[in-house]
Design a protein around this motif. Sequence first.
Motif, PDB file in Angstrom:
ATOM      1  N   UNK A   5       0.830  -1.204   0.000  1.00 41.01           N
ATOM      2  CA  UNK A   5       0.000   0.000   0.000  1.00 41.01           C
ATOM      3  C   UNK A   5       0.864   1.253   0.000  1.00 41.01           C
ATOM      4  N   UNK A   6       1.946   1.233   0.773  1.00 37.03           N
ATOM      5  CA  UNK A   6       2.862   2.368   0.781  1.00 37.03           C
ATOM      6  C   UNK A   6       3.464   2.562  -0.602  1.00 37.03           C
ATOM      7  N   UNK A   7       3.847   1.468  -1.230  1.00 38.35           N
ATOM      8  CA  UNK A   7       4.438   1.539  -2.558  1.00 38.35           C
ATOM      9  C   UNK A   7       3.435   2.121  -3.563  1.00 38.35           C
ATOM     10  N   UNK A  54      -4.990   8.341   3.667  1.00 39.09           N
ATOM     11  CA  UNK A  54      -5.941   8.538   4.762  1.00 39.09           C
ATOM     12  C   UNK A  54      -6.569   7.205   5.178  1.00 39.09           C
ATOM     13  N   UNK A  55      -6.900   6.393   4.184  1.00 38.65           N
ATOM     14  CA  UNK A  55      -7.487   5.073   4.467  1.00 38.65           C
ATOM     15  C   UNK A  55      -6.503   4.215   5.259  1.00 38.65           C
ATOM     16  N   UNK A  56      -5.251   4.239   4.866  1.00 36.21           N
ATOM     17  CA  UNK A  56      -4.236   3.466   5.569  1.00 36.21           C
ATOM     18  C   UNK A  56      -4.022   3.984   6.995  1.00 36.21           C
ATOM     19  N   UNK A  57      -4.025   5.291   7.155  1.00 33.06           N
ATOM     20  CA  UNK A  57      -3.860   5.880   8.487  1.00 33.06           C
ATOM     21  C   UNK A  57      -5.020   5.484   9.395  1.00 33.06           C
ATOM     22  N   UNK A  58      -6.227   5.479   8.852  1.00 34.27           N
ATOM     23  CA  UNK A  58      -7.400   5.088   9.625  1.00 34.27           C
ATOM     24  C   UNK A  58      -7.303   3.624  10.056  1.00 34.27           C
ATOM     25  N   UNK A  59      -6.896   2.767   9.118  1.00 31.76           N
ATOM     26  CA  UNK A  59      -6.734   1.344   9.451  1.00 31.76           C
ATOM     27  C   UNK A  59      -5.661   1.138  10.502  1.00 31.76           C
TER      28      UNK A  59
END
Length: 63
Positions: A5-7, A54-59
């Motif tokens: 996801x970061x990539x 934002x989605x990743x931060x929320x997760x």
Amino acid sequence: MTFSNQARIVELHKQAAHAHMTAAASHDKSDHLTAHELSQKAHELSMEALRLAKEQAKQARES
């Protein structure tokens, strides 16, 4: 946040930066329509990267 996801987020940012540079070059050549289209594409890529981040931060907060 997973590496993949970061990539993907990084890749979207790189694509947006490339589109911005290409738009600037088109604008310098007085190709304003192409420049506008490329700027629009860059904006869309940037917004997608932001959404994913934002989605990743929320997760990450929820786990």
